[in-house]
Design an enzyme around this catalytic site. Structure first.
Site, PDB file in Angstrom:
ATOM      1  N   ASP A   1       0.870  -1.174   0.000  1.00  0.00           N
ATOM      2  CA  ASP A   1       0.000   0.000   0.000  1.00  0.00           C
ATOM      3  C   ASP A   1       0.910   1.229   0.000  1.00  0.00           C
ATOM      4  O   ASP A   1       1.445   1.596  -1.033  1.00  0.00           O
ATOM      5  CB  ASP A   1      -0.893  -0.122   1.246  1.00  0.00           C
ATOM      6  CG  ASP A   1      -1.972   0.931   1.342  1.00  0.00           C
ATOM      7  OD1 ASP A   1      -2.350   1.484   0.312  1.00  0.00           O
ATOM      8  OD2 ASP A   1      -2.449   1.198   2.461  1.00  0.00           O
TER       9      ASP A   1
ATOM     10  N   PHE B   1     -10.106  -0.385  -0.369  1.00  0.00           N
ATOM     11  CA  PHE B   1      -9.766  -1.324   0.704  1.00  0.00           C
ATOM     12  C   PHE B   1     -10.360  -2.683   0.359  1.00  0.00           C
ATOM     13  O   PHE B   1     -11.554  -2.807   0.128  1.00  0.00           O
ATOM     14  CB  PHE B   1     -10.276  -0.828   2.059  1.00  0.00           C
ATOM     15  CG  PHE B   1      -9.675  -1.600   3.193  1.00  0.00           C
ATOM     16  CD1 PHE B   1      -8.406  -1.276   3.668  1.00  0.00           C
ATOM     17  CD2 PHE B   1     -10.348  -2.682   3.747  1.00  0.00           C
ATOM     18  CE1 PHE B   1      -7.826  -2.017   4.695  1.00  0.00           C
ATOM     19  CE2 PHE B   1      -9.775  -3.423   4.772  1.00  0.00           C
ATOM     20  CZ  PHE B   1      -8.512  -3.086   5.249  1.00  0.00           C
TER      21      PHE B   1
HETATM   22  P1  IMP Z   1       1.747  -0.292   3.929  1.00  0.00           P
HETATM   23  O1  IMP Z   1       2.801  -0.199   4.994  1.00  0.00           O
HETATM   24  O2  IMP Z   1       0.921   0.939   3.838  1.00  0.00           O
HETATM   25  O3  IMP Z   1       2.302  -0.687   2.575  1.00  0.00           O
HETATM   26  O4  IMP Z   1       0.725  -1.385   4.425  1.00  0.00           O
HETATM   27  C1  IMP Z   1       0.865  -2.692   4.115  1.00  0.00           C
HETATM   28  C2  IMP Z   1      -0.032  -3.548   4.976  1.00  0.00           C
HETATM   29  O5  IMP Z   1      -1.277  -2.906   5.272  1.00  0.00           O
HETATM   30  C3  IMP Z   1      -0.395  -4.791   4.220  1.00  0.00           C
HETATM   31  O6  IMP Z   1       0.558  -5.816   4.423  1.00  0.00           O
HETATM   32  C4  IMP Z   1      -1.762  -5.137   4.765  1.00  0.00           C
HETATM   33  O7  IMP Z   1      -1.638  -5.928   5.918  1.00  0.00           O
HETATM   34  C5  IMP Z   1      -2.362  -3.793   5.126  1.00  0.00           C
HETATM   35  N1  IMP Z   1      -3.251  -3.303   4.053  1.00  0.00           N
HETATM   36  C6  IMP Z   1      -3.020  -2.332   3.143  1.00  0.00           C
HETATM   37  N2  IMP Z   1      -4.051  -2.174   2.294  1.00  0.00           N
HETATM   38  C7  IMP Z   1      -4.961  -3.098   2.662  1.00  0.00           C
HETATM   39  C8  IMP Z   1      -6.272  -3.461   2.139  1.00  0.00           C
HETATM   40  O8  IMP Z   1      -6.803  -2.929   1.149  1.00  0.00           O
HETATM   41  N3  IMP Z   1      -6.910  -4.469   2.801  1.00  0.00           N
HETATM   42  C9  IMP Z   1      -6.381  -5.127   3.879  1.00  0.00           C
HETATM   43  N4  IMP Z   1      -5.171  -4.827   4.389  1.00  0.00           N
HETATM   44  C10 IMP Z   1      -4.476  -3.818   3.793  1.00  0.00           C
END
Ligand code: IMP
Ligand code: MG
Length: 180
Positions: free
Chosen positions: A103, A153
């Site tokens: 993300d 999401f």
């Molecule tokens: P980042 O640090 O923002 O890249 O977040 C990564 C983590 O957030 C992922 O490994 C997921 O566990 C969670 N995450 C991000 N987007 C989603 C989503 O759309 N659905 C569920 N979990 C998410």
């Protein structure tokens, strides 16, 4: 279909097909006899890793790391904490980090920085999903990406909302009233 689901974004059949393709690509990328450690980022990546591992035709070790950057909501806090570290010594071994979704990239950047200090032979990244529009951390190179998705999401196939929906066999968007 589960009553809380608004829309299925990626079907079970499409996931299976793509996971098989990724496994084939990963198999070709490593030489025979390569010492590979699959690092599952808990908990979201476990279903993907279980399926992907069976499509990789090399000996691989499994290990698990738990990092948290999310509370129970849907927005990244930008705060990353290690809850569980690896059991394996990864020195001189090929690490393949297995993620459910990238993300903002904050979580992954943190994990890569920690693992890089342990002198692995290499670190590669495989993720089932990528939300490129949301990326804040630009220094991450994703080696294998299953699907790029829009900024929505999603749940299912390991991904949760408040620890639910991980066991759905597809990737879906929830109805808005589920959040309220
Ligand atoms: P980042 O640090 O923002 O890249 O977040 C990564 C983590 O957030 C992922 O490994 C997921 O566990 C969670 N995450 C991000 N987007 C989603 C989503 O759309 N659905 C569920 N979990 C998410
Ligand atoms: Mg995760």
């Amino acid at each position: 279909m589960n009553k809380d689901i608004q829309e299925i974004l990626i079907s079970t059949a499409d996931i299976n097909k793509r996971v098989e393709e990724m496994g084939t690509e990963i198999t070709k990328a490593y030489p025979p006899g390569a010492d590979i450690v699959l690092v599952c980022i808990l908990r979201g990546a476990i279903i993907f890793m279980a399926d992907l591992a069976r499509q990789i035709k090399h000996n691989v070790a499994f290990d698990f790391m738990d990092v948290c950057s999310y509370g129970s909501g849907t927005e990244s806090s930008g705060v990353v904490r290690i809850l569980k570290d690896l059991e394996e010594d990864i020195t001189d071994r090929h690490v393949l980090i297995v993620e459910d979704i990238i993300d903002t990239g904050t979580t992954l950047k943190h994990v890569i920085d920690i693992l890089a200090t342990r002198q692995p032979a290499g670190i590669k990244i495989v993720t089932l999903l990528d939300k490129p529009e949301r990326r804040i951390e630009k220094r991450i190179k994703v080696d294998y990406n299953g699907f790029s998705i829009p900024d929505r999401f999603v749940v299912g196939y390991g991904l949760d909302y408040d620890q639910r929906y991980r066991n759905l066999p597809y990737i879906a968007v929830l109805k808005p009233d589920v959040y309220t």
